[in-house]
Motif scaffolding. Structure first.
Motif, PDB file in Angstrom:
ATOM      1  N   PRO A 122     -10.565  38.731  44.319  1.00 42.05           N
ATOM      2  CA  PRO A 122     -11.764  39.135  43.584  1.00 42.05           C
ATOM      3  C   PRO A 122     -11.591  38.744  42.120  1.00 42.05           C
ATOM      4  O   PRO A 122     -10.584  39.098  41.511  1.00 42.05           O
ATOM      5  CB  PRO A 122     -11.786  40.661  43.723  1.00 42.05           C
ATOM      6  CG  PRO A 122     -10.656  41.012  44.619  1.00 42.05           C
ATOM      7  CD  PRO A 122      -9.713  39.878  44.650  1.00 42.05           C
ATOM      8  N   ILE A 123     -12.560  38.043  41.557  1.00 34.76           N
ATOM      9  CA  ILE A 123     -12.395  37.565  40.170  1.00 34.76           C
ATOM     10  C   ILE A 123     -13.752  37.275  39.539  1.00 34.76           C
ATOM     11  O   ILE A 123     -14.670  36.810  40.215  1.00 34.76           O
ATOM     12  CB  ILE A 123     -11.493  36.300  40.129  1.00 34.76           C
ATOM     13  CG1 ILE A 123     -11.366  35.751  38.692  1.00 34.76           C
ATOM     14  CG2 ILE A 123     -11.977  35.212  41.073  1.00 34.76           C
ATOM     15  CD1 ILE A 123     -10.376  34.618  38.524  1.00 34.76           C
ATOM     16  N   GLY A 124     -13.853  37.572  38.262  1.00 31.57           N
ATOM     17  CA  GLY A 124     -15.059  37.237  37.506  1.00 31.57           C
ATOM     18  C   GLY A 124     -16.069  38.355  37.491  1.00 31.57           C
ATOM     19  O   GLY A 124     -15.961  39.331  38.236  1.00 31.57           O
TER      20      GLY A 124
ATOM     21  N   PHE B  77     -14.159  42.051  36.549  1.00 28.37           N
ATOM     22  CA  PHE B  77     -14.540  42.317  37.938  1.00 28.37           C
ATOM     23  C   PHE B  77     -14.769  43.821  38.152  1.00 28.37           C
ATOM     24  O   PHE B  77     -15.777  44.236  38.730  1.00 28.37           O
ATOM     25  CB  PHE B  77     -13.449  41.806  38.902  1.00 28.37           C
ATOM     26  CG  PHE B  77     -13.728  42.168  40.330  1.00 28.37           C
ATOM     27  CD1 PHE B  77     -14.532  41.354  41.116  1.00 28.37           C
ATOM     28  CD2 PHE B  77     -13.224  43.341  40.879  1.00 28.37           C
ATOM     29  CE1 PHE B  77     -14.834  41.712  42.430  1.00 28.37           C
ATOM     30  CE2 PHE B  77     -13.511  43.705  42.186  1.00 28.37           C
ATOM     31  CZ  PHE B  77     -14.325  42.879  42.967  1.00 28.37           C
TER      32      PHE B  77
ATOM     33  N   ASN C  95     -11.958  29.168  40.225  1.00 29.46           N
ATOM     34  CA  ASN C  95     -11.037  30.227  39.816  1.00 29.46           C
ATOM     35  C   ASN C  95      -9.851  30.435  40.759  1.00 29.46           C
ATOM     36  O   ASN C  95      -9.239  31.486  40.764  1.00 29.46           O
ATOM     37  CB  ASN C  95     -11.808  31.545  39.659  1.00 29.46           C
ATOM     38  CG  ASN C  95     -12.652  31.857  40.871  1.00 29.46           C
ATOM     39  OD1 ASN C  95     -12.282  31.491  41.981  1.00 29.46           O
ATOM     40  ND2 ASN C  95     -13.787  32.518  40.673  1.00 29.46           N
TER      41      ASN C  95
ATOM     42  N   ASP D 214      -6.796  36.188  35.536  1.00 30.60           N
ATOM     43  CA  ASP D 214      -8.199  36.342  35.967  1.00 30.60           C
ATOM     44  C   ASP D 214      -9.125  36.379  34.756  1.00 30.60           C
ATOM     45  O   ASP D 214     -10.172  35.726  34.720  1.00 30.60           O
ATOM     46  CB  ASP D 214      -8.371  37.662  36.745  1.00 30.60           C
ATOM     47  CG  ASP D 214      -8.034  37.513  38.225  1.00 30.60           C
ATOM     48  OD1 ASP D 214      -7.565  36.432  38.616  1.00 30.60           O
ATOM     49  OD2 ASP D 214      -8.230  38.486  38.978  1.00 30.60           O
TER      50      ASP D 214
ATOM     51  N   THR E  93     -12.028  33.841  33.560  1.00 28.82           N
ATOM     52  CA  THR E  93     -13.403  34.332  33.379  1.00 28.82           C
ATOM     53  C   THR E  93     -13.887  34.003  31.963  1.00 28.82           C
ATOM     54  O   THR E  93     -15.036  33.626  31.735  1.00 28.82           O
ATOM     55  CB  THR E  93     -13.459  35.859  33.617  1.00 28.82           C
ATOM     56  OG1 THR E  93     -12.951  36.121  34.933  1.00 28.82           O
ATOM     57  CG2 THR E  93     -14.874  36.388  33.533  1.00 28.82           C
TER      58      THR E  93
END
Lengths: 121, 380
Positions: free
Chosen positions: A14-16, A62, B195, B223, B227
């Motif tokens: 899970p990222i962003g 996230f 990513n 991460d 981002t």
């Protein structure tokens, strides 16, 4: 109790924050996975969220978008959300992320923003 | 005091350079001067730039066809040789951009690695990224001739994956088989919105032979760095072409000292330049008020301000650059450092393994890193 394993049911990375950040973002997690599951719960039912299986960690972007977004965009209050979910982990280091999730939910201002999807942008 | 003429001033500069840096610099400068008449006025600026870099210590030669041959210095290291190291990268960037605009009067003939004996992991990633950018944007491909390179340099770039930018180059064919004490992970390159860097963890585990404690905090930091690239490094109004909107990542492990280094790089506008558009800019300006006006625009101060403001933000104010996540790895390990180089500034946070004390260091540089470079270093 319903169970939602992030690593298995959503993504092992899970990222962003937004859909526009790429795959497995917080926005995607909230809109397509967490929120539908929470809304489906019966009145006294809880959702157990497993955060440490097959996942290496989480960035703040996230977590904020994925969890606190539910409060920020007015889907439900922080207290209501916290009453409906339980964060589970077996690796003690993940307590750090549990605390972060709860802190983000508690500190989010209810209905303080209007949600505009970034899907396809 | 008498006002001196421009001619006199130039003569004084040349004389001082002669005594300060020896004849080589003068010869390089004359080499450029001799080419001036071959170019029209529009193309003079590139020569002025090359000349400024020669005066800054860059070793280059222009042949009769106006092709530039750049010789890398003996040592490339962002800690001990920052300006000289970065000036070589800047020169590559400048010529690439000059050619991209359709100007072909001056071209890059090659980059000479022969004199290079020592290069740090960060500098190697920076150089690889610059040559990869070159490769993406210029049709004229540079082919390294590794026969005369130092064996340790060949191995370092081989492990980093540098030679994958080129075809059919195999160090083993040059008798290079020894394993160096600093082992590198093949670099990972991602475009904006890409990513996936999970290979880093498994590759590092292979090198180290064990898992890395508190990896999850480095994972969170990476991460957020990625981002950040999508949110801040390449804003929609920036002049960086889409194909150049990338990030790079590698890791290195010193088998003797057991030091682990992870290096992340983007080639965007940099943190100091992204702050004015940021939601926390007002707070950054507030934080800077305690310093004299002359210091407030320094990139090192802007970096320190960004870190300080973000560290004191509440959870509700959730739109920073994710910097606290980046610091968390060394905080959790209670030792090591994180360096954030961005444009002309450096912010470095070190945690002393014995006392647990945090030490912040900031520094200004003349030559900018075109983007943001983040280095995590810990002892395993």
């Amino acid at each position: 109790m319903a169970i939602f394993n992030i690593g298995k049911d959503f993504s092992d990375h899970p990222i962003g924050r937004f859909y526009s950040d790429g795959n497995s973002s917080g926005e995607e997690f909230r809109e397509e996975y967490l929120l539908p599951r929470v809304l489906k719960l019966a009145d006294s039912e809880k959702l157990a969220i497993i955060i440490d299986e097959e996942v290496d960690g989480y960035g703040s972007s996230f977590l904020v978008e994925g969890f606190a977004g539910i409060v920020k965009y007015g889907y439900m209050t922080g207290d209501e959300l916290l009453a409906k979910i339980e964060i589970h982990f077996s690796d003690d280091d993940f307590k750090f992320f549990k605390d972060k999730i709860e802190s983000y939910i508690k500190n989010a201002k209810f209905d303080s923003k209007t949600y505009q999807s970034t899907k396809g942008t | 005091m008498n006002k001196i003429s421009l001619k006199r001033r130039n003569r004084d500069i040349l004389r001082s350079l002669k005594f300060r840096k020896g004849r080589t610099y003068l010869l390089r400068k004359r080499n450029i001067e001799a080419k001036r008449e071959l170019l029209d006025r529009n193309n003079q600026t590139i020569l002025d730039y090359l000349q400024s870099k020669v005066l800054a210590g860059v070793n280059l030669y222009i042949d009769g066809k106006m092709r530039v041959r750049l010789t890398l210095p003996k040592v490339m290291n962002l800690s001990s040789e920052y300006e000289n190291t970065v000036n070589h990268m800047l020169l590559l960037r400048k010529i690439a951009e000059y050619n991209k605009k359709g100007n072909n009067s001056v071209k890059l003939a090659g980059v000479d690695f022969n004199e290079l004996t020592n290069i740090s992991t960060s500098a190697a990633l920076l150089l690889t990224a610059e040559l990869s950018r070159w490769d993406d944007s210029n049709r004229s491909r540079i082919v390294p001739k590794i026969e005369t390179w130092q064996p340790n340099i060949i191995i370092k770039f081989w492990e980093l994956g540098f030679f994958e930018l080129f075809q059919n180059i195999k160090p083993s064919e040059h008798g290079i088989t020894a394993k160096p004490k600093i082992r590198l992970v093949k670099y990972i390159k991602g475009r904006i919105k890409e990513n996936d860097y999970r290979r880093l963890k498994s590759n590092l585990r292979e090198l180290i032979g064990a898992d890395i404690d508190q990896w999850m905090f480095l994972h969170s930091g990476l991460d957020e760095a990625i981002t950040n690239v999508t949110h801040h490094a390449y804003p929609s109004n920036c002049k960086i072409e889409e194909r150049d909107q990338n990030w790079y990542l590698t890791g290195a492990f010193n088998t003797d000292t057991k030091e682990l280094k992870v290096v992340f790089l983007d080639q965007g506008i940099g943190i100091p330049n992204s702050l004015p558009a940021s939601k926390m800019y007002e707070k950054v300006l507030d934080w800077l008020k305690k310093f004299p006006i002359s210091e407030r625009k320094l990139h090192k101060k802007l970096l320190e301000a960004a870190v300080s403001v973000e560290r004191t933000q509440t959870a509700e104010e959730d739109r920073g650059n994710g910097i606290p996540d980046m610091l968390e790895f060394i905080k959790q390990r209670k030792e090591g450092y994180i360096s954030i180089f961005s444009q002309h500034g450096l912010f470095k946070l070190t945690i002393d393994a014995v006392t647990g004390k945090e030490v912040i260091k900031t520094e200004s540089f003349k030559a900018p890193i075109c983007g943001t470079l983040i280095i995590w270093k810990v002892q395993l």
